[in-house]
Write a protein that holds these residues in place. Structure first.
Motif, PDB file in Angstrom:
ATOM      1  N   PRO A 245     -41.662 -29.136 -22.317  1.00 26.96           N
ATOM      2  CA  PRO A 245     -40.215 -29.014 -22.506  1.00 26.96           C
ATOM      3  C   PRO A 245     -39.638 -27.834 -21.734  1.00 26.96           C
ATOM      4  CG  PRO A 245     -41.370 -28.311 -24.471  1.00 26.96           C
ATOM      5  CD  PRO A 245     -42.399 -28.901 -23.565  1.00 26.96           C
ATOM      6  N   VAL A 246     -38.408 -28.010 -21.322  1.00 26.66           N
ATOM      7  CA  VAL A 246     -37.729 -26.971 -20.550  1.00 26.66           C
ATOM      8  C   VAL A 246     -37.171 -25.918 -21.503  1.00 26.66           C
ATOM      9  CG1 VAL A 246     -35.817 -26.487 -18.995  1.00 26.66           C
ATOM     10  CG2 VAL A 246     -37.159 -28.578 -18.722  1.00 26.66           C
ATOM     11  N   THR A 247     -37.703 -24.722 -21.419  1.00 29.35           N
ATOM     12  CA  THR A 247     -37.136 -23.591 -22.146  1.00 29.35           C
ATOM     13  C   THR A 247     -37.102 -22.411 -21.181  1.00 29.35           C
ATOM     14  OG1 THR A 247     -39.216 -22.667 -22.963  1.00 29.35           O
ATOM     15  CG2 THR A 247     -38.204 -24.390 -24.295  1.00 29.35           C
ATOM     16  N   SER A 262     -40.210 -21.216 -27.296  1.00 33.54           N
ATOM     17  CA  SER A 262     -39.470 -21.298 -28.546  1.00 33.54           C
ATOM     18  C   SER A 262     -38.761 -22.640 -28.618  1.00 33.54           C
ATOM     19  CB  SER A 262     -38.450 -20.166 -28.644  1.00 33.54           C
ATOM     20  OG  SER A 262     -37.475 -20.297 -27.631  1.00 33.54           O
ATOM     21  N   GLY A 263     -38.534 -23.082 -29.832  1.00 33.36           N
ATOM     22  CA  GLY A 263     -37.823 -24.343 -30.017  1.00 33.36           C
ATOM     23  C   GLY A 263     -37.967 -24.848 -31.423  1.00 33.36           C
ATOM     24  N   LEU A 268     -43.584 -22.010 -30.701  1.00 30.67           N
ATOM     25  CA  LEU A 268     -44.553 -23.106 -30.590  1.00 30.67           C
ATOM     26  C   LEU A 268     -45.520 -22.811 -29.448  1.00 30.67           C
ATOM     27  CD1 LEU A 268     -41.943 -26.013 -30.659  1.00 30.67           C
ATOM     28  CD2 LEU A 268     -43.184 -25.083 -32.614  1.00 30.67           C
TER      29      LEU A 268
ATOM     30  N   PHE B  31     -47.034 -30.713 -34.126  1.00 32.74           N
ATOM     31  CA  PHE B  31     -45.968 -31.627 -33.764  1.00 32.74           C
ATOM     32  C   PHE B  31     -46.497 -32.573 -32.687  1.00 32.74           C
ATOM     33  CE2 PHE B  31     -42.746 -27.883 -34.208  1.00 32.74           C
ATOM     34  CZ  PHE B  31     -43.142 -27.702 -35.521  1.00 32.74           C
ATOM     35  N   GLN B  33     -45.627 -35.125 -29.871  1.00 30.77           N
ATOM     36  CA  GLN B  33     -44.502 -35.517 -29.024  1.00 30.77           C
ATOM     37  C   GLN B  33     -44.664 -37.003 -28.705  1.00 30.77           C
ATOM     38  OE1 GLN B  33     -44.704 -33.868 -25.094  1.00 30.77           O
ATOM     39  NE2 GLN B  33     -42.494 -33.727 -24.886  1.00 30.77           N
ATOM     40  N   GLU B 246     -36.789 -26.984 -37.699  1.00 30.97           N
ATOM     41  CA  GLU B 246     -35.402 -27.240 -38.070  1.00 30.97           C
ATOM     42  C   GLU B 246     -35.055 -28.713 -37.846  1.00 30.97           C
ATOM     43  OE1 GLU B 246     -33.226 -24.583 -35.633  1.00 30.97           O
ATOM     44  OE2 GLU B 246     -33.494 -25.762 -33.816  1.00 30.97           O
ATOM     45  N   LEU B 263     -35.937 -29.896 -28.052  1.00 29.97           N
ATOM     46  CA  LEU B 263     -36.645 -29.622 -26.803  1.00 29.97           C
ATOM     47  C   LEU B 263     -36.694 -30.851 -25.900  1.00 29.97           C
ATOM     48  CD1 LEU B 263     -39.634 -27.524 -28.201  1.00 29.97           C
ATOM     49  CD2 LEU B 263     -37.770 -26.657 -26.778  1.00 29.97           C
ATOM     50  N   GLY B 264     -35.696 -31.712 -26.023  1.00 25.60           N
ATOM     51  CA  GLY B 264     -35.643 -32.887 -25.159  1.00 25.60           C
ATOM     52  C   GLY B 264     -36.630 -33.967 -25.514  1.00 25.60           C
ATOM     53  N   SER B 265     -37.164 -33.958 -26.720  1.00 25.41           N
ATOM     54  CA  SER B 265     -38.158 -34.955 -27.114  1.00 25.41           C
ATOM     55  C   SER B 265     -38.005 -35.317 -28.588  1.00 25.41           C
ATOM     56  CB  SER B 265     -39.584 -34.430 -26.897  1.00 25.41           C
ATOM     57  OG  SER B 265     -39.850 -34.200 -25.537  1.00 25.41           O
TER      58      SER B 265
END
Lengths: 275, 272
Positions: A245-247, A262-263, A268, B31, B33, B246, B263-265
């Motif tokens: 993921p893009v962070t 983070s997310g 994470l 988690f 994905q 969250e 996170l786009g997923s």
């Protein structure tokens, strides 16, 4: 005569519960793939810290530091928190020095006893890249300021000392600039910046491994990886890390075993691996 | 020696089900994905291999559908221009969904539209007559996942007054004539022991369990669980599921997976 003896011995393993010989590296922790090969990361995310923190960095002595959002009836504000890696964090004392009012997220140096942070002031506009040292009792004390350049955007974690490297996204030319210096000396730009043409994109944030040989950076759509044979060489052509993921606060451990971000209200990480 | 496998209890291979009522399910902190798309509001059907979400791509946001844990595509669900559609909630049976129409009427109120799936296409069969609960004051209004038909239950979170400092949750039940009633008093934050309700609870298909997003203290919204012995009684006290990410508030009918997005997923946490 030898063939029947072999068959008898071969049948002994199931009878006596002897397990087949296993390669010792089966359960070994992952290490970085050879330079030139991007690590792959699992699609299974793990919670490192259950708190609304970001810019999580870890050190080789087992400590971690992050910037955490705290909510009060008067609104939200940031706390700087530290603790053991993948464990709950507690607040530390870290304040701007005279002439500055704000701090960008502080990032641990690999040794764990110093951190680097960009201090800022709005009026008159000023910024400086500063070194703080860990005191006993959970506080950090200013050690030195280092002027890097005008127009600093985001800074990466620094590499291991005594001569450290740092990558900086600069707001002027949108390039990625690499500086080298010592904890108390001046820092100089050691190579021509990585331009948008070099990277194939505009880097929003870059993280540098402790040995300085690998970078992971994000743009608006993807996360990219690049490496180099020595810390004084230029990075090779970046490749996309799929499904990461893009962070704007990625952090990869030196052994490439974990990629932190983070997310979802947490810190994470992804383990190296393909599942 | 003879190729026999070790003896295992057959229960080892059985999938987890919901824990007994009164016991909240527990989830892994891993988690998974499953869909690498920028989507929110992911819900799955209990009786069909169907999932639905609001997804953003190429500058547009629309309702997407697909098989569970598989990539989603635009479902072609539209509303009269310039109304947007969002926050889809699949029926447990997989044969329909409730979807919010933004700014539906002249007052700018949101409405909840019912869509039915027929011959592979989604047909709008009208908006629900919920104005008694949702348009009394001002936006926002939120809707949770419904229970099975007939006489579906649905949770609606709405502002209790013009100031709208907090939300109250109404449990509505659909009568045989398709009108809606509120058989009990609404759930208020002070009654539930939270500082603020932040979304409408999602109900399990049997209506016996719910997940609610609320702030236990000022600031961070977290996930709470509650259950009840039958669908006609009020839910018991909330239990904070305090290690969830969250916005994790959609639980599958068998309690095996908790879905959430970010996170786009789209991710899930398995029950442990």
């Amino acid at each position: 005569m030898r063939a029947p003896l072999f068959l008898v011995l071969a049948a002994c393993n199931p009878v006596f519960g002897i397990e087949h010989t296993q390669h010792e590296l089966t359960d070994a922790p992952p290490t970085c793939p050879p330079l030139g090969t991007a690590p792959q990361f699992s699609r299974e995310f793990q919670q490192a810290v259950f708190a609304d923190c970001h810019n999580y960095t870890t050190s080789e002595v087992g400590t971690a530091l992050a910037t955490c959002s705290m909510y009060t009836p008067k609104g939200a504000h940031d706390n700087y928190e530290a603790g053991a890696i993948n464990s709950p964090l507690t607040p530390v004392v870290l304040d701007p020095t005279a002439g500055y009012t704000g701090l960008a997220p502080p990032l641990l140096a690999p040794e764990g006893d110093v951190l680097f942070v960009q201090q800022t002031n709005q009026s008159p506009a000023a910024h400086v890249f500063s070194l703080f040292h860990s005191d006993s009792g959970g506080s950090w004390s200013w050690l030195a300021d280092t002027k890097i350049a005008n127009g600093i955007g985001a800074t990466s974690p620094v590499t291991r000392g005594p001569e450290r490297h740092v990558l900086v996204t600069q707001t002027g030319d949108l390039g990625l600039h690499e500086y080298a210096g010592t904890d108390t000396g001046a820092w100089t730009e050691i190579l021509p910046p990585y331009t948008q043409a070099d990277l194939g994109t505009i880097a929003n944030y870059a993280t540098l491994t402790a040995d300085g040989l690998r970078i992971v950076f994000s743009d608006s759509d993807s996360v990219h990886y690049a490496d180099r044979p020595s810390i004084d060489a230029r990075f090779g052509a970046p490749v996309v890390l799929p499904a990461v993921p893009v962070t704007d606060d990625l952090f990869m451990t030196e052994d490439c075993s974990r990629l932190y971000m983070s997310g979802l209200g947490d810190v994470l990480y992804l383990n190296q691996g393909s599942n | 020696m003879f190729g026999l496998h070790d003896t295992h209890s057959q229960a080892d291979a059985l999938p987890l089900g919901c824990p007994a009522l009164g016991t909240p399910p527990r989830f892994s902190n891993k988690f998974h994905q499953v869909v690498d798309q920028d989507c929110v509001d992911y819900t799955t059907a209990a009786d069909a291999d169907l999932a639905m979400a609001t997804c953003t791509g190429a500058g547009t946001t629309a309702v997407f559908t697909g098989s569970i844990d598989q990539p989603l595509s635009n479902a072609g669900i539209t509303a009269p221009d310039p109304i947007n559609v969002r926050r889809p909630r699949l029926f447990p049976e997989g044969n329909g969904a409730y979807i919010v129409f933004d700014n539906y009427d002249a007052n700018g109120d949101d409405e909840l539209a019912e869509f039915q799936l027929a011959n592979g296409t989604w047909q709008n069969v009208g908006v629900l007559a919920l104005s008694q609960w949702t348009t009394t004051f001002t936006l926002p209004t939120y809707f949770g996942t419904p229970t099975r038909a007939p006489n579906r239950h649905i949770m609606v979170a709405a502002c209790p007054d013009v100031i709208c400092n907090d939300l109250v949750v109404h449990e509505l039940v659909q009568k045989d004539d398709r009108s809606w009633i509120e058989p009990g008093a609404p759930y208020r934050d002070v009654d539930l022991g939270v500082v603020q309700i932040t979304d409408a609870p999602n109900l399990s298909p049997d209506g016996l369990r719910m997940l609610l997003l609320a702030e236990p203290t000022v600031g961070r919204s977290q996930t709470f669980y509650a259950d009840r012995p039958s669908i006609d009684v009020r839910f018991g006290p909330l239990v904070l599921l305090d290690t969830l990410p969250e916005n994790a508030d959609f639980l599958t009918a068998d309690c095996t997976r908790l879905y959430f997005s970010g996170l786009g997923s789209i991710f899930y946490e398995p029950q442990i």
